[in-house]
Design an enzyme around this catalytic site. Structure first.
Site, short mmCIF file in Angstrom:
data_model
loop_
_atom_site.label_atom_id
_atom_site.label_comp_id
_atom_site.label_asym_id
_atom_site.label_seq_id
_atom_site.Cartn_x
_atom_site.Cartn_y
_atom_site.Cartn_z
CB SER A 73 49.18 27.87 37.44
OG SER A 73 47.81 28.77 37.25
CG ASP A 109 41.59 28.89 37.47
OD1 ASP A 109 40.41 29.28 37.33
OD2 ASP A 109 42.63 28.58 36.59
#
Length: 371
Positions: free
Chosen positions: A143, A199
């Protein structure tokens, strides 16, 4: 206007969940990437094609324009998620708390960044296609790589940052990368609720990073590690797992807080060992320490409540081959990582793991940043 951008996935070596609570985390980029192609058109429509999840979406500019009064179009200012725009987008897409699937989250993230960047001007007609080598929902930053690609491509299309993609040797400056990262974090907040920021930082800068209290510190000299990625194919929700750890901290603060402190110490010790491996001959003792840290951290993650029987099986199977594994990412299923020593005999481990019906990927980290 027609170009392609790509961003790497990530594996967290140490510090998952603890990083959300102000502790250090070490993350590395992987040679598995997400790709996005953006192409301008004159159709009067916006297309979003996501072949990995069989989603092909289309909107008329006229219907999207109705949402623009609620956007500010401030390309250089990214501070807080616009809750009112998120609410209206959820209503527009038809998203409820009961149908927060991958497609709906990807759609919301795209529309949010698109309308936020172009809301104060004429909406462009675009076709955006995204495909990935990363499995979704496996803890490998799929994502975030998606959000980083969206941010970079749409910032280029809006003119907020240059498009240095025609020259393969060119790249974005630090200020541009920080802007890409900040918009990508907006997408991550829509998808995950309360992400750490690790991330999207790895997807933006690549390489290996230490992340502490929102501060990103790239680690310049680190040894090349060979990592075995095992996808248990057990679906899970990062948002639910993060909330569960928070609940456990609130319920047992005197028990879980020291665990978080220990995970922080593990990250710092691992960083020290990796640094030593770049300035002195690599020995078996270096790998012994790295493997012990992996084992200790995996036990801590089980204490936090984010383990899974499939991950326990991974640790047990690899240990029979003298290898050490832990979960990476949110846990609860998803992926595990196994550190491979630079010796023969790894093919048997791959074959044995695949016999359990899991997906096994051999990765060489590090990978390049958003490009």
């Amino acid at each position: 206007m027609d170009y392609i951008v790509s961003a790497p996935g990530k594996a967290i070596l140490h510090g998952e969940h603890a990083v959300v609570h102000g502790k250090a985390a070490l993350a590395v980029s992987l040679n598995l990437r997400t790709y996005l192609r953006l192409k301008a058109s004159t159709t009067g429509k916006v297309y979003l094609n996501l072949p990995n999840i069989d989603a092909f979406l289309c909107w008329d500019l006229a219907e999207l324009k109705q949402l623009t009064p609620y956007t500010c179009g401030k390309k250089k200012e990214v501070k807080h998620l616009d809750a009112e725009l998120v609410r209206r987008l959820r209503e527009f897409v038809g998203v409820t708390n009961e149908n927060l699937d991958t497609c709906n989250m990807a759609t919301l993230a795209f529309l949010y960044i698109y309308l936020s960047l172009f809301g104060s001007e004429e909406l462009p007609s675009l076709t955006v296609s995204v495909w990935s080598e990363l499995p979704t929902g496996a803890g490998l930053g799929s994502s975030a790589a998606y959000s980083v690609c969206l941010a970079a491509a749409l910032l280029c299309a809006s003119g907020a940052i240059p498009t240095p993609l025609w020259d393969p040797t060119a790249g974005w400056c630090q200020e541009d990368l920080e802007l890409i990262n900040s918009w990508a974090f907006q997408g991550e907040m829509i998808i995950h609720g309360n992400p750490s920021g690790v991330d999207n930082a790895v997807g933006t800068w690549g390489g290996m990073l230490r992340f502490l209290a929102g501060k990103i510190i790239p680690l310049g000299r680190v040894p090349l590690l060979r990592i075995l990625l095992t996808n248990t194919k057990i679906p899970r929700s990062t948002k639910v797992l993060v909330a569960g750890v928070k609940d456990r901290i609130n319920k047992f603060p005197s028990i879980i807080t020291p665990v978080l402190d220990s995970v922080d110490a593990i990250s710092c010790t691992c960083e020290k060992v990796l640094s030593e491996m770049t300035c002195e001959p690599i020995t078996g003792e270096h790998y012994n320490i790295l493997e012990e840290l992996i084992d200790i951290n995996q036990h801590h993650l089980n204490v936090m409540g984010v383990g899974h029987p499939a991950l326990d099986t991974l640790c047990r199977v690899t240990l029979t081959r003298g290898l050490h594994s832990k979960l990476t990412g949110a846990g609860g299923g998803g992926c595990g990582i196994t550190l491979l020593r630079p010796v023969a005999g790894n093919d048997e481990t791959l074959a044995q793991e695949r016999s359990f019906g899991v997906q096994v990927l051999l990765c060489h980290r590090l990978s390049s940043p958003i490009s």
